[in-house]
Every structure is written in C-alpha cells, then in structure tokens.
Motif scaffolding. Structure first.
Motif, PDB file in Angstrom:
ATOM      1  N   PRO A 126     -10.371  92.622  24.627  1.00 41.15           N
ATOM      2  CA  PRO A 126      -9.281  93.331  25.300  1.00 41.15           C
ATOM      3  C   PRO A 126      -9.814  94.279  26.374  1.00 41.15           C
ATOM      4  CG  PRO A 126      -9.736  94.363  23.190  1.00 41.15           C
ATOM      5  CD  PRO A 126     -10.629  93.136  23.282  1.00 41.15           C
ATOM      6  N   ASP A 127      -8.925  94.727  27.245  1.00 38.36           N
ATOM      7  CA  ASP A 127      -9.291  95.720  28.253  1.00 38.36           C
ATOM      8  C   ASP A 127      -9.229  97.136  27.673  1.00 38.36           C
ATOM      9  OD1 ASP A 127      -9.647  94.036  30.685  1.00 38.36           O
ATOM     10  OD2 ASP A 127      -7.572  93.494  30.208  1.00 38.36           O
ATOM     11  N   LEU A 128      -8.438  97.302  26.612  1.00 39.70           N
ATOM     12  CA  LEU A 128      -8.282  98.584  25.931  1.00 39.70           C
ATOM     13  C   LEU A 128      -7.729  98.301  24.543  1.00 39.70           C
ATOM     14  CD1 LEU A 128      -7.110 101.927  27.229  1.00 39.70           C
ATOM     15  CD2 LEU A 128      -5.746 100.951  25.406  1.00 39.70           C
ATOM     16  N   ALA A 129      -8.042  99.179  23.582  1.00 39.50           N
ATOM     17  CA  ALA A 129      -7.519  99.019  22.218  1.00 39.50           C
ATOM     18  C   ALA A 129      -6.871 100.302  21.740  1.00 39.50           C
ATOM     19  CB  ALA A 129      -8.634  98.615  21.263  1.00 39.50           C
ATOM     20  N   ILE A 130      -5.711 100.144  21.121  1.00 38.81           N
ATOM     21  CA  ILE A 130      -5.028 101.239  20.436  1.00 38.81           C
ATOM     22  C   ILE A 130      -5.169 100.930  18.949  1.00 38.81           C
ATOM     23  CG2 ILE A 130      -2.847 102.447  20.024  1.00 38.81           C
ATOM     24  CD1 ILE A 130      -3.492 102.657  22.905  1.00 38.81           C
ATOM     25  N   LEU A 131      -5.887 101.778  18.223  1.00 40.10           N
ATOM     26  CA  LEU A 131      -6.161 101.514  16.814  1.00 40.10           C
ATOM     27  C   LEU A 131      -5.615 102.625  15.937  1.00 40.10           C
ATOM     28  CD1 LEU A 131      -9.961 100.572  17.061  1.00 40.10           C
ATOM     29  CD2 LEU A 131      -7.995  99.030  17.236  1.00 40.10           C
ATOM     30  N   ASP A 132      -4.791 102.246  14.974  1.00 38.33           N
ATOM     31  CA  ASP A 132      -4.448 103.177  13.901  1.00 38.33           C
ATOM     32  C   ASP A 132      -5.726 103.313  13.077  1.00 38.33           C
ATOM     33  OD1 ASP A 132      -3.304 104.668  11.878  1.00 38.33           O
ATOM     34  OD2 ASP A 132      -1.914 103.117  11.222  1.00 38.33           O
ATOM     35  N   ILE A 133      -6.036 104.496  12.619  1.00 39.35           N
ATOM     36  CA  ILE A 133      -7.286 104.688  11.889  1.00 39.35           C
ATOM     37  C   ILE A 133      -7.272 103.966  10.548  1.00 39.35           C
ATOM     38  CG2 ILE A 133      -8.705 106.426  10.720  1.00 39.35           C
ATOM     39  CD1 ILE A 133      -8.065 108.285  13.092  1.00 39.35           C
ATOM     40  N   GLU A 134      -6.129 103.965   9.886  1.00 40.84           N
ATOM     41  CA  GLU A 134      -6.053 103.325   8.567  1.00 40.84           C
ATOM     42  C   GLU A 134      -5.049 102.181   8.607  1.00 40.84           C
ATOM     43  OE1 GLU A 134      -5.328 104.479   3.892  1.00 40.84           O
ATOM     44  OE2 GLU A 134      -5.492 106.062   5.377  1.00 40.84           O
ATOM     45  N   LEU A 135      -5.562 100.956   8.438  1.00 40.61           N
ATOM     46  CA  LEU A 135      -4.707  99.772   8.383  1.00 40.61           C
ATOM     47  C   LEU A 135      -4.561  99.314   6.938  1.00 40.61           C
ATOM     48  CD1 LEU A 135      -6.027  97.798  11.493  1.00 40.61           C
ATOM     49  CD2 LEU A 135      -4.027  99.287  11.327  1.00 40.61           C
ATOM     50  N   VAL A 136      -3.819  98.241   6.728  1.00 40.06           N
ATOM     51  CA  VAL A 136      -3.548  97.792   5.356  1.00 40.06           C
ATOM     52  C   VAL A 136      -4.810  97.419   4.590  1.00 40.06           C
ATOM     53  CG1 VAL A 136      -1.183  97.037   5.810  1.00 40.06           C
ATOM     54  CG2 VAL A 136      -3.049  95.418   6.100  1.00 40.06           C
ATOM     55  N   ASP A 137      -5.860  97.002   5.294  1.00 39.23           N
ATOM     56  CA  ASP A 137      -7.069  96.568   4.593  1.00 39.23           C
ATOM     57  C   ASP A 137      -8.272  97.483   4.824  1.00 39.23           C
ATOM     58  OD1 ASP A 137      -7.283  95.778   7.234  1.00 39.23           O
ATOM     59  OD2 ASP A 137      -7.923  93.735   6.796  1.00 39.23           O
ATOM     60  N   GLY A 138      -8.032  98.715   5.261  1.00 35.24           N
ATOM     61  CA  GLY A 138      -9.130  99.667   5.379  1.00 35.24           C
ATOM     62  C   GLY A 138      -9.119 100.457   6.676  1.00 35.24           C
ATOM     63  N   LEU A 139     -10.212 101.184   6.896  1.00 33.51           N
ATOM     64  CA  LEU A 139     -10.363 102.026   8.080  1.00 33.51           C
ATOM     65  C   LEU A 139     -10.905 101.220   9.262  1.00 33.51           C
ATOM     66  CD1 LEU A 139     -11.920 105.187   6.386  1.00 33.51           C
ATOM     67  CD2 LEU A 139      -9.527 104.787   6.994  1.00 33.51           C
ATOM     68  N   THR A 140     -10.507 101.584  10.453  1.00 30.25           N
ATOM     69  CA  THR A 140     -10.874 100.830  11.659  1.00 30.25           C
ATOM     70  C   THR A 140     -12.139 101.344  12.341  1.00 30.25           C
ATOM     71  OG1 THR A 140      -9.412 102.195  13.021  1.00 30.25           O
ATOM     72  CG2 THR A 140      -8.505 100.126  12.167  1.00 30.25           C
ATOM     73  N   TYR A 141     -12.916 102.179  11.670  1.00 29.47           N
ATOM     74  CA  TYR A 141     -14.096 102.766  12.306  1.00 29.47           C
ATOM     75  C   TYR A 141     -15.092 101.719  12.802  1.00 29.47           C
ATOM     76  CZ  TYR A 141     -12.516 107.253  10.426  1.00 29.47           C
ATOM     77  OH  TYR A 141     -11.806 108.380  10.122  1.00 29.47           O
ATOM     78  N   GLU A 142     -15.357 100.702  12.016  1.00 28.56           N
ATOM     79  CA  GLU A 142     -16.318  99.671  12.433  1.00 28.56           C
ATOM     80  C   GLU A 142     -15.810  98.929  13.671  1.00 28.56           C
ATOM     81  OE1 GLU A 142     -18.256  95.523  10.764  1.00 28.56           O
ATOM     82  OE2 GLU A 142     -17.582  96.999   9.294  1.00 28.56           O
ATOM     83  N   LEU A 143     -14.533  98.580  13.675  1.00 29.56           N
ATOM     84  CA  LEU A 143     -13.943  97.902  14.832  1.00 29.56           C
ATOM     85  C   LEU A 143     -13.975  98.816  16.054  1.00 29.56           C
ATOM     86  CD1 LEU A 143     -12.422  95.644  16.263  1.00 29.56           C
ATOM     87  CD2 LEU A 143     -10.307  96.533  15.240  1.00 29.56           C
TER      88      LEU A 143
END
Length: 118
Positions: free
Chosen positions: A48-65
């Motif tokens: 993607p050109d940019l990402a909007i990430l919620d920190i906590e998704l249904v299967d864990g935290l998005t820190y690695e992504l």
C-alpha cells in the motif's frame, strides 16, 4: 492512478466509516481487514501507499505489521482507542498515533501530510 490505503480495523462501523471517508476523498482502499493475517496477506500481494492500523485486531496486536510497513517505507497511522501516544511514539517514531474517535477531516489531513513526506 489513485493512491492505495490499507485499512486494518476490527470494529465494523469504524472500519466502514474509514473506508468510505478515504474512497470519497479519491483514494483506493484495501480492506477493511479485521485481522492481522488478512492485512499481512494484502500487503504481500500489493504494497500500500499508506496504512491505517488499529493497534488491536481480532487476532492480536499490529506492532509486527506496523514495523514491517515502516521498514518498507510505507507511512503508518496507528488508530486506536487505547493509543498511548508517548509509548507508540517511542516504539514507532516514524508512525503517527491517533486516538479514536478522530474526525474524518483531521484523519484526511494526517493522511495527506504523511503521504507528502514520503
């Protein structure tokens, strides 16, 4: 060709509000993705050109992504109710942390500024 924004958000209404906001502003939207695995797969298929990430998704935290995207020079906006801006800024100095709810105009402004600096 419109810029592509990845949306990773597990709250149904928030997810579709984000997608509608970005589509109406002329962006191509990838998502919404409620889980990390789905969002990661989408990023592997097309960066993607940019990402909007919620920190906590249904299967864990998005820190690695988030870190993978930052390492790939993709601007990241971390969007969460529990956003501790100081902790996120320390962990991800190249990302923007924003607390929910964030008015659409303010979020679009942040997206524009993030894309202008990359």
């Amino acid at each position: 060709m419109p810029l592509r924004i990845l949306v990773a958000e597990d709250e149904f209404i928030t997810a579709f509000d984000l997608c509608d906001t970005f589509e109406e502003a002329g962006y191509e939207v990838e998502g919404p993705h409620a889980g990390i695995s789905s969002a990661m797969l989408a990023c592997q298929k097309e960066k993607p050109d940019l990402a909007i990430l919620d920190i906590e998704l249904v299967d864990g935290l998005t820190y690695e992504l988030a870190q993978k995207l930052i390492d790939d020079d993709v601007p990241v906006i971390l969007h969460s109710e529990r956003a501790d801006r100081d902790a996120i800024a320390a962990r991800f100095p190249r990302a923007v942390a924003v607390a929910k709810p964030c008015p659409p105009a303010a979020l679009l402004d942040m997206v524009g500024r993030a894309l202008a600096t990359c």
